[in-house]
Design a protein around this motif. Structure first.
Motif, short mmCIF file in Angstrom:
data_model
loop_
_atom_site.label_atom_id
_atom_site.label_comp_id
_atom_site.label_asym_id
_atom_site.label_seq_id
_atom_site.Cartn_x
_atom_site.Cartn_y
_atom_site.Cartn_z
N GLU A 141 0.66 -1.19 0.10
CA GLU A 141 0.01 0.10 -0.06
C GLU A 141 0.80 1.33 -0.03
O GLU A 141 1.81 1.21 0.55
CB GLU A 141 -1.06 0.04 1.25
CG GLU A 141 -0.19 0.05 2.66
CD GLU A 141 -1.16 0.02 3.55
OE1 GLU A 141 -1.97 0.94 3.83
OE2 GLU A 141 -1.30 -1.06 4.50
N ASP A 142 0.36 2.20 -0.60
CA ASP A 142 1.17 3.70 -0.37
C ASP A 142 0.63 4.22 0.73
O ASP A 142 -0.34 4.14 1.38
CB ASP A 142 0.67 4.54 -1.78
CG ASP A 142 1.08 3.92 -3.10
OD1 ASP A 142 2.11 3.50 -3.03
OD2 ASP A 142 0.22 4.13 -3.96
N ILE A 143 1.80 4.91 1.40
CA ILE A 143 1.52 5.69 2.62
C ILE A 143 1.83 7.07 2.53
O ILE A 143 2.64 7.47 1.43
CB ILE A 143 2.29 4.97 3.85
CG1 ILE A 143 3.92 4.89 3.48
CG2 ILE A 143 1.98 3.63 3.99
CD1 ILE A 143 4.82 4.56 4.38
N LYS A 144 1.38 8.06 3.27
CA LYS A 144 1.66 9.46 3.36
C LYS A 144 2.43 9.45 4.71
O LYS A 144 2.05 9.15 5.95
CB LYS A 144 0.50 10.16 3.35
CG LYS A 144 -0.38 9.95 1.78
CD LYS A 144 -1.69 10.95 1.98
CE LYS A 144 -2.17 10.83 0.78
NZ LYS A 144 -3.34 11.74 0.66
N TYR A 145 3.58 10.23 4.67
CA TYR A 145 4.48 10.50 5.64
C TYR A 145 3.64 11.34 6.74
O TYR A 145 2.81 12.23 6.30
CB TYR A 145 5.57 11.17 5.43
CG TYR A 145 6.50 10.10 4.47
CD1 TYR A 145 6.59 9.10 4.61
CD2 TYR A 145 7.34 10.84 3.44
CE1 TYR A 145 7.45 8.04 3.94
CE2 TYR A 145 7.80 9.95 2.53
CZ TYR A 145 8.07 8.85 2.98
OH TYR A 145 8.86 7.94 1.94
N PHE A 146 3.72 11.19 8.03
CA PHE A 146 2.96 11.71 9.20
C PHE A 146 1.47 11.50 9.04
O PHE A 146 0.74 12.18 9.72
CB PHE A 146 3.42 13.30 8.81
CG PHE A 146 4.70 13.80 8.79
CD1 PHE A 146 5.65 13.54 9.90
CD2 PHE A 146 5.39 14.11 7.70
CE1 PHE A 146 7.20 13.68 9.88
CE2 PHE A 146 6.72 14.46 7.45
CZ PHE A 146 7.61 14.07 8.56
N VAL A 147 1.04 10.68 8.29
CA VAL A 147 -0.23 10.32 8.46
C VAL A 147 -0.40 9.03 9.04
O VAL A 147 -0.16 7.77 8.40
CB VAL A 147 -0.99 10.24 6.97
CG1 VAL A 147 -2.44 9.79 7.00
CG2 VAL A 147 -0.96 12.00 6.21
N PRO A 148 -1.13 8.69 10.05
CA PRO A 148 -1.28 7.14 10.81
C PRO A 148 -2.03 6.60 10.06
O PRO A 148 -3.00 6.94 9.06
CB PRO A 148 -1.86 7.80 12.04
CG PRO A 148 -1.64 9.29 12.30
CD PRO A 148 -1.71 9.82 10.89
N PHE A 149 -1.87 4.96 9.96
CA PHE A 149 -2.88 4.35 9.28
C PHE A 149 -2.64 2.93 10.28
O PHE A 149 -1.65 2.86 11.00
CB PHE A 149 -2.13 3.84 7.88
CG PHE A 149 -0.93 2.84 7.81
CD1 PHE A 149 -0.83 1.35 7.76
CD2 PHE A 149 0.19 3.65 7.87
CE1 PHE A 149 0.30 0.91 7.81
CE2 PHE A 149 1.42 3.10 7.86
CZ PHE A 149 1.32 1.60 7.98
N LYS A 150 -3.72 2.02 10.12
CA LYS A 150 -3.77 1.24 11.16
C LYS A 150 -3.61 -0.39 10.54
O LYS A 150 -3.88 -0.46 9.14
CB LYS A 150 -5.26 0.92 11.73
CG LYS A 150 -5.52 2.14 12.68
CD LYS A 150 -7.06 2.16 13.30
CE LYS A 150 -6.85 3.40 14.40
NZ LYS A 150 -5.99 3.33 15.21
N HIS A 151 -3.02 -1.36 10.98
CA HIS A 151 -3.00 -2.60 10.54
C HIS A 151 -2.96 -3.68 11.51
O HIS A 151 -2.72 -3.51 12.63
CB HIS A 151 -1.32 -2.48 10.11
CG HIS A 151 -1.05 -3.81 9.21
ND1 HIS A 151 -1.68 -4.31 8.11
CD2 HIS A 151 0.08 -4.88 9.52
CE1 HIS A 151 -1.21 -5.37 7.66
NE2 HIS A 151 -0.42 -5.78 8.54
N GLU A 152 -3.64 -4.81 11.26
CA GLU A 152 -4.09 -5.81 12.21
C GLU A 152 -2.85 -6.60 12.34
O GLU A 152 -1.79 -6.91 12.01
CB GLU A 152 -5.05 -6.74 11.53
CG GLU A 152 -5.42 -7.75 12.49
CD GLU A 152 -6.71 -8.61 11.78
OE1 GLU A 152 -7.17 -9.61 12.53
OE2 GLU A 152 -7.14 -8.32 10.64
N VAL A 153 -2.68 -6.85 13.95
CA VAL A 153 -1.50 -7.76 14.27
C VAL A 153 -1.69 -9.27 13.92
O VAL A 153 -2.55 -9.99 14.52
CB VAL A 153 -1.44 -7.39 15.82
CG1 VAL A 153 -0.15 -8.53 16.30
CG2 VAL A 153 -1.09 -6.05 16.12
#
Length: 237
Positions: A141-153
């Motif tokens: 996935e693409d991410i944006k710096y300084f923008v939180p995202f969630k991911h399942e453990v």
């Protein structure tokens, strides 16, 4: 005879070993100026031609050419150093291809999937890691710096692509003890000296924790973020 002897002695007084210098262009095709590589042909004028240029000659001139085995042996034994500093043994006619593929070239990255070792440019490594090339087929996935995202453990590896096509491997591994180890690997291209900072927010079962780390240019690219039990976490890169 004395004059010759004195001349030789005078030449050696400086202690400098005299060496002849040959221009590398003598190993280039007389038509296209590309480095000669087998097959090499000699035309009726005595010039050496590469095989593609020989094939473009008119039929009459092409029949007058002869295979030059001696030059083929020479060009297969003329070695040049890699300008990027690797220890590869490179013939003169292979240097252009090697300079592009050299693992020490600035901007080159090594695949960090265990047991792979594939080396290529960053943009090509993305295809190698994902379903685009079908090698590792990692989810991404693409991410944006300084923008939180969630991911399942849960155990697995996810490829993250940030701005400027920088790549990160986010890995969750189950340990023998209850819980999971969460690690982040920065796929650092050769020559890149920047520092990457990361914050991890752990949420779950009424527990909240923040961990921070910096991956500098002189430390290992893989860093353990935290050890957690089942739950959710968010990453702010």
């Amino acid at each position: 005879m004395e004059g010759s002897s004195n001349s030789n002695n005078n030449n050696n007084k400086s202690g400098v070993k005299m060496q002849s210098i040959m221009g590398m262009e003598v190993f280039d095709c007389a038509v296209c100026s590309s480095p000669l590589s087998p097959l090499v042909f000699r035309c009726s004028n005595g010039d050496c031609l590469c095989s593609p240029c020989r094939d473009k000659l008119p039929a009459v001139e092409r029949l007058a050419t002869q295979r030059c085995l001696s030059m083929e042996r020479v060009v297969d034994n003329i070695f040049v150093p890699c300008k990027h500093g690797c220890d590869a043994k490179i013939t003169y006619h292979q240097q252009r291809g090697h300079q592009y593929r050299c693992p020490e070239r600035p901007g080159m990255c090594k695949c960090l999937v265990s047991g792979c070792g594939f080396v290529t440019a960053t943009e090509e490594l993305f295809d190698h890691l994902t379903a685009g090339a079908g090698i590792h087929r990692l989810p991404w996935e693409d991410i944006k710096y300084f923008v939180p995202f969630k991911h399942e453990v849960r155990p697995g590896i996810r490829l993250l692509r940030g701005r400027n096509k920088l790549l990160f491997l986010l890995e969750v591994a189950r340990e023998s003890s209850p819980g999971h180890v969460v690690s982040l690997t920065f796929v650092r291209p050769n020559g890149l000296r920047s520092t990457v900072g990361c914050s991890v927010f752990l949420c779950g079962f009424h527990h909240y924790q923040v961990s921070k780390l910096n991956i500098g240019p002189d430390v290992a690219s893989k860093q353990i973020l935290c050890v957690v039990s089942d739950g959710k976490y968010g990453v702010d890169l």
